[in-house]
Design a protein around this motif. Structure first.
Motif, PDB file in Angstrom:
ATOM      1  N   ASP A 206     -15.423  -0.797   6.770  1.00 59.95           N
ATOM      2  CA  ASP A 206     -14.095  -0.265   7.097  1.00 59.95           C
ATOM      3  C   ASP A 206     -13.129  -1.368   7.491  1.00 59.95           C
ATOM      4  O   ASP A 206     -11.958  -1.345   7.105  1.00 59.95           O
ATOM      5  N   ARG A 207     -13.635  -2.352   8.267  1.00 59.44           N
ATOM      6  CA  ARG A 207     -12.774  -3.442   8.700  1.00 59.44           C
ATOM      7  C   ARG A 207     -12.265  -4.266   7.518  1.00 59.44           C
ATOM      8  O   ARG A 207     -11.093  -4.643   7.455  1.00 59.44           O
ATOM      9  N   GLY A 208     -13.156  -4.496   6.549  1.00 60.25           N
ATOM     10  CA  GLY A 208     -12.763  -5.246   5.369  1.00 60.25           C
ATOM     11  C   GLY A 208     -11.719  -4.515   4.555  1.00 60.25           C
ATOM     12  O   GLY A 208     -10.767  -5.125   4.050  1.00 60.25           O
ATOM     13  N   ARG A 209     -11.884  -3.189   4.437  1.00 58.50           N
ATOM     14  CA  ARG A 209     -10.898  -2.399   3.686  1.00 58.50           C
ATOM     15  C   ARG A 209      -9.544  -2.396   4.388  1.00 58.50           C
ATOM     16  O   ARG A 209      -8.493  -2.454   3.739  1.00 58.50           O
ATOM     17  N   GLU A 210      -9.556  -2.333   5.725  1.00 61.29           N
ATOM     18  CA  GLU A 210      -8.306  -2.380   6.475  1.00 61.29           C
ATOM     19  C   GLU A 210      -7.571  -3.693   6.255  1.00 61.29           C
ATOM     20  O   GLU A 210      -6.345  -3.715   6.068  1.00 61.29           O
ATOM     21  N   LEU A 211      -8.313  -4.797   6.278  1.00 60.21           N
ATOM     22  CA  LEU A 211      -7.695  -6.105   6.072  1.00 60.21           C
ATOM     23  C   LEU A 211      -7.153  -6.237   4.653  1.00 60.21           C
ATOM     24  O   LEU A 211      -6.068  -6.800   4.445  1.00 60.21           O
ATOM     25  N   LEU A 212      -7.907  -5.728   3.677  1.00 55.13           N
ATOM     26  CA  LEU A 212      -7.457  -5.781   2.284  1.00 55.13           C
ATOM     27  C   LEU A 212      -6.199  -4.935   2.098  1.00 55.13           C
ATOM     28  O   LEU A 212      -5.252  -5.343   1.415  1.00 55.13           O
ATOM     29  N   ASP A 213      -6.187  -3.768   2.720  1.00 55.86           N
ATOM     30  CA  ASP A 213      -5.026  -2.882   2.661  1.00 55.86           C
ATOM     31  C   ASP A 213      -3.805  -3.572   3.248  1.00 55.86           C
ATOM     32  O   ASP A 213      -2.717  -3.585   2.649  1.00 55.86           O
TER      33      ASP A 213
ATOM     34  N   LEU B 298      10.207  -3.247   5.483  1.00 56.63           N
ATOM     35  CA  LEU B 298      10.479  -1.828   5.679  1.00 56.63           C
ATOM     36  C   LEU B 298      10.147  -1.027   4.428  1.00 56.63           C
ATOM     37  O   LEU B 298       9.479   0.022   4.494  1.00 56.63           O
ATOM     38  N   LEU B 299      10.564  -1.517   3.267  1.00 51.17           N
ATOM     39  CA  LEU B 299      10.308  -0.802   2.012  1.00 51.17           C
ATOM     40  C   LEU B 299       8.815  -0.760   1.693  1.00 51.17           C
ATOM     41  O   LEU B 299       8.275   0.302   1.346  1.00 51.17           O
ATOM     42  N   ALA B 300       8.143  -1.908   1.805  1.00 52.41           N
ATOM     43  CA  ALA B 300       6.708  -1.943   1.500  1.00 52.41           C
ATOM     44  C   ALA B 300       5.924  -1.048   2.448  1.00 52.41           C
ATOM     45  O   ALA B 300       5.014  -0.320   2.024  1.00 52.41           O
ATOM     46  N   GLY B 301       6.267  -1.076   3.733  1.00 51.74           N
ATOM     47  CA  GLY B 301       5.585  -0.215   4.688  1.00 51.74           C
ATOM     48  C   GLY B 301       5.834   1.251   4.419  1.00 51.74           C
ATOM     49  O   GLY B 301       4.929   2.089   4.524  1.00 51.74           O
ATOM     50  N   LEU B 302       7.070   1.596   4.046  1.00 48.48           N
ATOM     51  CA  LEU B 302       7.406   2.988   3.747  1.00 48.48           C
ATOM     52  C   LEU B 302       6.617   3.491   2.531  1.00 48.48           C
ATOM     53  O   LEU B 302       6.073   4.603   2.552  1.00 48.48           O
ATOM     54  N   VAL B 303       6.563   2.676   1.474  1.00 46.94           N
ATOM     55  CA  VAL B 303       5.809   3.070   0.273  1.00 46.94           C
ATOM     56  C   VAL B 303       4.342   3.258   0.619  1.00 46.94           C
ATOM     57  O   VAL B 303       3.690   4.217   0.179  1.00 46.94           O
ATOM     58  N   ARG B 304       3.795   2.356   1.419  1.00 46.09           N
ATOM     59  CA  ARG B 304       2.383   2.486   1.827  1.00 46.09           C
ATOM     60  C   ARG B 304       2.161   3.758   2.638  1.00 46.09           C
ATOM     61  O   ARG B 304       1.172   4.490   2.435  1.00 46.09           O
ATOM     62  N   ALA B 305       3.085   4.055   3.552  1.00 45.76           N
ATOM     63  CA  ALA B 305       2.911   5.217   4.423  1.00 45.76           C
ATOM     64  C   ALA B 305       3.005   6.529   3.657  1.00 45.76           C
ATOM     65  O   ALA B 305       2.251   7.472   3.935  1.00 45.76           O
ATOM     66  N   LEU B 306       3.923   6.609   2.694  1.00 46.70           N
ATOM     67  CA  LEU B 306       4.163   7.870   1.997  1.00 46.70           C
ATOM     68  C   LEU B 306       3.372   8.008   0.698  1.00 46.70           C
ATOM     69  O   LEU B 306       3.151   9.127   0.231  1.00 46.70           O
ATOM     70  N   GLY B 307       2.949   6.883   0.121  1.00 50.72           N
ATOM     71  CA  GLY B 307       2.319   6.935  -1.197  1.00 50.72           C
ATOM     72  C   GLY B 307       0.812   6.869  -1.221  1.00 50.72           C
ATOM     73  O   GLY B 307       0.198   7.118  -2.268  1.00 50.72           O
ATOM     74  N   PHE B 308       0.183   6.548  -0.095  1.00 50.19           N
ATOM     75  CA  PHE B 308      -1.263   6.372  -0.072  1.00 50.19           C
ATOM     76  C   PHE B 308      -1.883   7.088   1.116  1.00 50.19           C
ATOM     77  O   PHE B 308      -1.230   7.309   2.139  1.00 50.19           O
ATOM     78  N   ARG B 309      -3.141   7.428   0.982  1.00 57.91           N
ATOM     79  CA  ARG B 309      -3.838   8.121   2.056  1.00 57.91           C
ATOM     80  C   ARG B 309      -4.205   7.149   3.172  1.00 57.91           C
ATOM     81  O   ARG B 309      -4.305   5.949   2.965  1.00 57.91           O
ATOM     82  N   GLY B 310      -4.476   7.723   4.331  1.00 52.22           N
ATOM     83  CA  GLY B 310      -4.863   6.883   5.460  1.00 52.22           C
ATOM     84  C   GLY B 310      -3.655   6.252   6.117  1.00 52.22           C
ATOM     85  O   GLY B 310      -2.541   6.266   5.579  1.00 52.22           O
ATOM     86  N   ARG B 311      -3.866   5.693   7.274  1.00 52.73           N
ATOM     87  CA  ARG B 311      -2.774   5.106   8.033  1.00 52.73           C
ATOM     88  C   ARG B 311      -2.959   3.596   8.156  1.00 52.73           C
ATOM     89  O   ARG B 311      -4.039   3.129   8.520  1.00 52.73           O
ATOM     90  N   ALA B 312      -1.913   2.862   7.834  1.00 55.20           N
ATOM     91  CA  ALA B 312      -1.936   1.408   7.999  1.00 55.20           C
ATOM     92  C   ALA B 312      -1.226   1.058   9.308  1.00 55.20           C
ATOM     93  O   ALA B 312      -0.270   1.722   9.689  1.00 55.20           O
ATOM     94  N   THR B 313      -1.728   0.045   9.981  1.00 50.97           N
ATOM     95  CA  THR B 313      -1.100  -0.384  11.239  1.00 50.97           C
ATOM     96  C   THR B 313      -0.918  -1.898  11.240  1.00 50.97           C
ATOM     97  O   THR B 313      -1.719  -2.629  10.655  1.00 50.97           O
ATOM     98  N   VAL B 314       0.137  -2.333  11.886  1.00 41.90           N
ATOM     99  CA  VAL B 314       0.377  -3.761  12.080  1.00 41.90           C
ATOM    100  C   VAL B 314      -0.290  -4.162  13.388  1.00 41.90           C
ATOM    101  O   VAL B 314      -0.062  -3.522  14.415  1.00 41.90           O
TER     102      VAL B 314
END
Length: 352
Positions: free
Chosen positions: A3-10, A39-55
């Motif tokens: 899971d940690r590796g996938r988070e870093l890759l994401d 802002l744009l890249a984060g928005l696309v990630r948040a709305l276009g893909f499953r799961g939650r990304a965090t900084v």
């Protein structure tokens, strides 16, 4: 892969997309392209893909600190002298701008879903990147604040050259050549890291609100004014990275509902922003009448946002850059340093 590796890759993929978007926005000449790209890249990630990304929190704090240092380094003795010669009218116009911003925020609250703090922060004129960076920490909706702050900046960047040339008869190409004696990359990195770390530590020790941004801001201002920094500035690459991180942090927090709320608010917000720009121009006329500077200098000094675009325009048309910078920087400091007090005051009645 764990899971940690996938988070870093994401996260790496989102950062790469943000860099590409930033380069594209820079080519288009947009203000704060790195923040917009993030802002744009984060928005696309948040709305276009499953799961939650965090900084990562450490990265967000580093981004805030770097932005704080960049803003603090705008202060120098020449700027203070320019303010000191006309301190009373400049101070009154600055306070007037803050009052206009709060009034605009109150009008924006008429839109359902906008809290008092969010309305005020979305309309605060000056220091857009700093306000966006501290918005979440002070209880505002950073997504709404970011969109409306940079809508205002975009409008100003588009309208300002037109107003300067058509309304004031300014002509491009009147600037004198300025020597570039800013210290290089190593000194800039040392200055940035020293002020960021020192300001952050002291800010937390004295319990300064939003210590990650305001601590480094004050530290950089002190270092600059005492001459210890030797004129060093935040290197462009570091500054861009900080804006990108803040943009990502805001972008990945978007939801479809928040996007709908912002969309519903845009018509009212656009009208309020245009009224704020016009009222600020009126303050510019007052500043011109009370200080003796030209009407054009008064207009540029009170333009509510887009600091670097304002300075570029002032330099290009031969305006009094030192006076314009002095008024703009004083307002930036007043807005950023008063933001925690404004947030506490606005939250008080609602939470009490």
């Amino acid at each position: 892969m764990g899971d940690r590796g996938r988070e870093l890759l994401d996260l790496a993929a989102v950062v790469a997309a943000a860099v590409v978007a930033s380069v594209g926005f820079a080519a288009l000449g947009l203000p704060s392209p790195a923040l917009f790209g993030g802002l744009l890249a984060g928005l696309v990630r948040a709305l276009g893909f499953r799961g939650r990304a965090t900084v990562p929190r450490a990265a967000a704090s580093a981004g805030q600190a770097t932005i704080g240092v960049a803003m603090g380094s705008l202060v120098d003795l020449e700027t203070l002298r320019a303010v000191g010669a006309n301190w009373l009218p400049v101070l009154l116009v600055t306070v007037g701008t803050l009052a206009l911003s709060l009034g605009a925020g109150l009008v924006l609250r008429l839109q359902r879903g906008i809290s008092p703090v969010t309305g005020a922060f979305a309309m605060i004129a000056g220091g857009a990147s700093g306000i966006v960076a501290m918005a979440r920490d002070l209880g505002a909706d950073a997504r709404m604040v970011a969109v409306l702050q940079y809508l205002r900046v975009l409008l100003i960047v588009v309208l300002m050259p037109v107003v300067a040339t058509v309304g004031f008869g300014a002509q491009s190409g009147a600037a004198a050549a300025v020597a570039d004696d800013v210290p290089g990359w190593p000194a800039g990195v040392l200055f940035t890291v020293g002020c960021a770390v020192g300001g952050l530590v002291v800010g937390r020790l004295v319990r300064l609100p939003v210590a990650s941004l305001l601590g480094p801001l004050v530290a950089a201002a002190v270092v600059d004014l005492t001459g210890l920094g030797g004129g060093a500035e935040v290197p462009g690459l570091l500054g861009s990275a900080a804006f990108l991180v803040i943009g990502l942090q805001v972008g990945v927090s978007f939801t479809r509902e928040s996007l709908r709320t912002i969309g519903r608010a845009l018509p009212l917000a656009l009208g309020v922003i245009l009224a704020l720009v016009a009222a600020s121009a009126g303050l510019g006329a007052v500043l011109s009448a009370t200080t003796g500077v030209s009407a054009l200098d008064g207009y540029l000094a009170t333009t509510p946002g887009g600091l670097y675009a304002v300075l570029a325009t002032a330099s290009d048309i031969g305006a009094d850059v030192t006076f314009v910078l002095a008024v703009q920087v004083l307002r930036l400091f007043v807005m950023l340093l008063s933001a925690p007090l404004v947030a506490r005051w606005l939250r008080g009645p609602a939470e009490g």
